[in-house]
Motif scaffolding. Structure first.
Motif, short mmCIF file in Angstrom:
data_model
loop_
_atom_site.label_atom_id
_atom_site.label_comp_id
_atom_site.label_asym_id
_atom_site.label_seq_id
_atom_site.Cartn_x
_atom_site.Cartn_y
_atom_site.Cartn_z
N PRO A 1 34.10 47.42 44.68
CA PRO A 1 33.44 48.27 43.67
C PRO A 1 33.94 48.04 42.26
N LEU A 2 35.24 47.77 42.11
CA LEU A 2 35.80 47.51 40.79
C LEU A 2 35.33 46.14 40.27
N GLU A 3 35.24 45.17 41.16
CA GLU A 3 34.74 43.85 40.79
C GLU A 3 33.29 43.96 40.28
N ALA A 4 32.50 44.77 40.96
CA ALA A 4 31.09 44.93 40.57
C ALA A 4 30.97 45.57 39.19
N GLU A 5 31.83 46.55 38.91
CA GLU A 5 31.79 47.20 37.59
C GLU A 5 32.18 46.22 36.49
N LEU A 6 33.21 45.42 36.75
CA LEU A 6 33.66 44.45 35.75
C LEU A 6 32.56 43.43 35.47
N LEU A 7 31.88 42.99 36.50
CA LEU A 7 30.81 42.01 36.33
C LEU A 7 29.65 42.62 35.54
N ALA A 8 29.27 43.85 35.88
CA ALA A 8 28.12 44.48 35.24
C ALA A 8 28.39 44.87 33.79
N ASN B 1 30.71 41.31 31.96
CA ASN B 1 30.27 39.93 32.11
C ASN B 1 31.41 39.02 32.55
N ILE B 2 32.35 39.60 33.33
CA ILE B 2 33.50 38.86 33.83
C ILE B 2 33.53 38.96 35.35
N ARG B 3 33.68 37.82 36.00
CA ARG B 3 33.64 37.75 37.47
C ARG B 3 35.05 37.54 38.02
N VAL B 4 35.45 38.35 38.99
CA VAL B 4 36.71 38.15 39.70
C VAL B 4 36.48 37.10 40.79
N ILE B 5 37.31 36.04 40.78
CA ILE B 5 37.15 34.99 41.78
C ILE B 5 38.39 34.86 42.67
N GLY B 6 39.41 35.68 42.41
CA GLY B 6 40.61 35.65 43.23
C GLY B 6 41.62 36.65 42.71
N TYR B 7 42.69 36.86 43.47
CA TYR B 7 43.74 37.80 43.07
C TYR B 7 45.10 37.13 43.16
N ALA B 8 45.76 37.05 42.00
CA ALA B 8 47.14 36.58 41.94
C ALA B 8 48.03 37.80 41.68
N GLY B 9 49.21 37.56 41.14
CA GLY B 9 50.16 38.63 40.91
C GLY B 9 51.25 38.64 41.96
N GLY B 10 51.98 39.73 42.05
CA GLY B 10 53.04 39.85 43.03
C GLY B 10 54.39 40.17 42.45
N VAL C 1 48.82 43.32 40.18
CA VAL C 1 47.54 42.75 40.60
C VAL C 1 46.99 42.02 39.38
N ARG C 2 46.82 40.73 39.52
CA ARG C 2 46.36 39.91 38.39
C ARG C 2 45.12 39.12 38.80
N PRO C 3 43.94 39.69 38.54
CA PRO C 3 42.72 38.97 38.92
C PRO C 3 42.61 37.61 38.23
N LEU C 4 42.23 36.64 39.02
CA LEU C 4 41.81 35.34 38.49
C LEU C 4 40.33 35.50 38.18
N VAL C 5 39.99 35.38 36.92
CA VAL C 5 38.63 35.74 36.49
C VAL C 5 37.95 34.56 35.80
N MET C 6 36.62 34.67 35.75
CA MET C 6 35.83 33.66 35.07
C MET C 6 34.71 34.34 34.29
N SER C 7 34.40 33.80 33.15
CA SER C 7 33.26 34.30 32.38
C SER C 7 31.98 34.12 33.19
N GLU C 8 31.22 35.20 33.34
CA GLU C 8 29.97 35.09 34.09
C GLU C 8 28.98 34.18 33.39
N SER C 9 29.04 34.14 32.06
CA SER C 9 28.16 33.23 31.32
C SER C 9 28.45 31.78 31.72
#
Length: 324
Positions: free
Chosen positions: A125-132, A135-144, A233-241
């Motif tokens: 649900p959080l990924e969907a909000e960020l995308l909508a 305009n940023i897409r979560v493609i993985g989760y790093a961190g630790g 929690v450090r999302p690996l993200v990509m511009s949806e554009s």
């Protein structure tokens, strides 16, 4: 003559057609090549190249060359300058107010709970909000990294924590949680923290061992208090554009590589965290102490977490994370 003409036209057509159309993807990191986030991004690049049959190249700016994470967010949201990065959720709160929930202090019980939650898809649900909204897409989760207090003077109990002027990340939930445990938090840009401690504007901040070591924060904040209040929690993200402009097979490679690189990054950083803390202690750069009465901190933050989730309409999500 007709045959010669056809042959000539065919030759021109062949010359005009590019042999390959290379895609270049641009990344950014606040850190150097040795930092876990940069190594995770390099693993992402390697995996994309391995999984994609076409031509793709990568250009990554290091050491904050393109600004801090607030700049990264703007670039990603607008689809300029940066295509992929690893981000702190709090720095994306301007566009997606719910996203910092995944990085809320005291959210995870331990490393096993953290890793299970991130691999479970519970954050969808959080990924969907960020995308909508961003305009940023979560493609993985790093961190630790396990986040603790770093301060100019020792902070070892509730009395010493009360009124402690400290830097927190920009999302409101960060300030709310640290206010609940009696500290005096303020949001200061990450690249200003060192000078702010040095000049007495703040007395400390909170972070994981890798960042404290990499940016030499131990020079101004050598006292580490093991509050263990967050596992990053450090999302690996990509511009949806950028993502939407890629061919379908490269999109598939990016998604698969993002998930695998995130798992790589989680294992890498969680392993390194304790090692780096010990390295600094052995070098005499830091003094480490436990926080007396940590159970009290856990009790103080529960109402704040519950209220924050209710405000976002994310009570079920919070319960789902807690139940993993």
């Amino acid at each position: 003559m007709k045959t010669i003409a056809i042959t000539a036209v065919s030759a021109v057509a062949i010359l005009a057609t590019p042999v390959s159309a290379e895609t270049k993807l641009r990344g950014a990191s606040l850190f150097d090549e040795d930092h876990a986030y940069t190594r995770t991004l390099r693993e992402f690049e390697r995996l994309v190249g391995e999984k994609y049959d076409g031509d793709v190249s990568f250009d990554m700016s290091l050491n904050g060359e393109l600004g801090d994470e607030s700049d990264f967010v703007t670039f990603l949201q607008q689809g300029v300058a940066i295509d992929y990065a690893i981000m702190a959720p709090s720095n994306m709160a301007t566009f997606a107010p719910s996203i910092p929930l995944m990085d809320m202090p005291f959210l995870f019980r331990d490393l096993e709970h953290w890793d299970t939650a991130l691999a479970s898809g519970v954050m969808a649900p959080l990924e969907a909000e960020l995308l909508a909204k961003a305009n940023i897409r979560v493609i993985g989760y790093a961190g630790g990294g396990v986040r603790n207090l770093a301060s100019a003077e020792p902070i070892g109990n509730m009395d010493e924590l009360t009124g402690h002027k400290m830097r927190v990340m920009g999302a409101p939930i960060q300030a709310q949680v640290f206010s609940a445990i009696k500290a005096a938090p303020s949001a200061i840009a990450y690249n200003e923290v060192y000078n702010a401690i040095q000049t007495g504007v703040i007395a400390g901040f909170e972070n994981e061992a890798a960042s404290i070591q990499n940016l030499k924060f131990y020079e101004v904040a050598p006292n580490i208090t093991l509050t263990r209040h967050a596992i990053t929690v450090r999302p690996l993200v990509m511009s949806e554009s950028s993502f939407s402009a890629l061919p379908a097979d490269l999109q598939a490679a990016v998604l698969a590589a993002g998930a695998e690189a995130g798992a790589f990054g989680r294992k890498l950083e969680s392993t390194q965290d304790g090692e780096k803390l010990q390295e600094m202690a052995d070098a005499g750069q830091i003094k480490v102490q436990e926080f007396a009465g940590r159970d009290e901190l856990l009790k103080l933050v529960i109402p704040v977490q519950d209220a924050y989730a209710a405000e976002l309409g994310a009570t079920e999500l919070l319960e789902a994370i807690r139940s993993k």
